[in-house]
Design an enzyme around this catalytic site. Structure first.
Site, PDB file in Angstrom:
ATOM      1  N   VAL A   1       0.725  -1.345   0.003  1.00 27.46           N
ATOM      2  CA  VAL A   1       0.110   0.137   0.027  1.00 27.46           C
ATOM      3  C   VAL A   1       0.873   1.455   0.070  1.00 27.46           C
ATOM      4  O   VAL A   1       0.734   2.382  -0.769  1.00 27.46           O
ATOM      5  CB  VAL A   1      -0.986  -0.005   1.200  1.00 27.46           C
ATOM      6  N   TYR A   2       1.903   1.416   0.806  1.00 26.66           N
ATOM      7  CA  TYR A   2       2.807   2.589   0.753  1.00 26.66           C
ATOM      8  C   TYR A   2       3.389   2.615  -0.556  1.00 26.66           C
ATOM      9  O   TYR A   2       3.595   3.704  -1.007  1.00 26.66           O
ATOM     10  CB  TYR A   2       3.772   2.015   1.775  1.00 26.66           C
ATOM     11  N   ALA A   3       3.982   1.338  -0.883  1.00 29.86           N
ATOM     12  CA  ALA A   3       4.685   1.285  -2.330  1.00 29.86           C
ATOM     13  C   ALA A   3       3.817   1.971  -3.610  1.00 29.86           C
ATOM     14  O   ALA A   3       4.207   2.520  -4.575  1.00 29.86           O
ATOM     15  CB  ALA A   3       5.142  -0.098  -2.655  1.00 29.86           C
ATOM     16  N   ALA A   4       2.591   1.683  -3.245  1.00 30.14           N
ATOM     17  CA  ALA A   4       1.574   2.174  -4.261  1.00 30.14           C
ATOM     18  C   ALA A   4       1.540   3.754  -4.365  1.00 30.14           C
ATOM     19  O   ALA A   4       1.462   4.239  -5.397  1.00 30.14           O
ATOM     20  CB  ALA A   4      -0.004   1.311  -4.082  1.00 30.14           C
ATOM     21  N   THR A   5       1.580   4.179  -3.245  1.00 31.18           N
ATOM     22  CA  THR A   5       1.391   5.806  -3.264  1.00 31.18           C
ATOM     23  C   THR A   5       2.722   6.328  -3.766  1.00 31.18           C
ATOM     24  O   THR A   5       2.784   7.247  -4.594  1.00 31.18           O
ATOM     25  CB  THR A   5       1.429   6.411  -1.664  1.00 31.18           C
TER      26      THR A   5
END
Length: 237
Positions: free
Chosen positions: A153-157
């Site tokens: 989820v962090y990587a997606a941002t």
């Protein structure tokens, strides 16, 4: 770009990579505007810079607040009459598997990691156009290029920020506004400790790997990016 006497805004400048970058750019003769939420911390840092005869101002700013972001840019522009470099460094992580990540926490980091940089760019671009161009460095993360459990989820941002950078680079080329994306690896700062975590998420086991980079090492690469203006700046090249 020659850094001497350039006006540089650095977000997330109260600690970690942002503070290390502010110190390094100040040493190189830049005029630094430090932005972060902690007014007391920023003023302490600015006093330190002034004692070293380096030019800096503190701009307390919540990078989740569009009005505050616009006020930050306007304040720096009024002070110096131009802004040469924007370093979009403010960010936060959230840990957890996609199946159980807290959606409200995800919204928080979307606001900070994606919407904040966009709003800063939107506030900055007219000022840079007025002055014939400028450089924007968006600090991403190498995990945006990877698929790792627990950080998707962090990587997606950060992956979203990568695409924004790539598109803006093409859109703004005719205005002489250049965009560089910086890709730090694991860094020895409090970034991980300050990440949002679902209280129901079981702790993930520690993984062995290379030693983390220091904040100062990342700052050196950001300085290199400012000087050479590559499209993408990695730690190992």
């Amino acid at each position: 770009m020659d850094i001497q006497d350039k006006v540089v805004i650095i977000t997330g400048a109260s600690g970690g990579i942002g503070l290390a970058t502010a110190r390094l750019f100040a040493q190189e003769g830049a005029k630094i505007a430090l932005a972060a939420r902690s007014a007391d911390t920023l003023h302490t840092i600015v006093n330190e810079f002034h004692e070293q005869h380096r030019e800096a101002i503190a701009i307390p700013t919540d990078m989740r607040n569009k009005v505050a972001i616009e006020a930050m840019v306007d304040s720096v522009f009024q002070q110096y009459g131009r802004i040469d470099i924007l370093i979009n460094n403010a960010g936060q992580a959230v840990s957890g598997n996609v199946s159980d990540v807290d959606i409200d926490q995800f919204r928080q980091i979307l606001e900070l990691n994606v919407l904040g940089p966009i709003e800063a760019m939107q506030a900055m671009i007219p000022k840079m156009r007025q002055n014939g161009g400028g450089l924007i460095i968006n600090v991403s993360a190498i995990v945006s290029k990877m698929s790792l459990p627990g950080v998707g989820v962090y990587a997606a941002t950060k992956a979203a920020l990568n695409k924004i950078s790539d598109s803006a680079r093409e859109e703004l080329a005719s205005d002489n506004i250049r965009i560089t994306t910086m890709f730090p690896r694991k860094t020895a700062t409090n970034f991980g400790k300050n990440s949002l975590t679902n209280i129901n998420q079981a702790p993930r086991p520690a993984h062995s790997g290379p030693e983390p980079d220091s904040a100062e090492a990342v700052a050196q690469k950001i300085l290199e990016a400012a000087r050479n203006e590559p499209h993408d700046q990695y730690m190992d090249r």
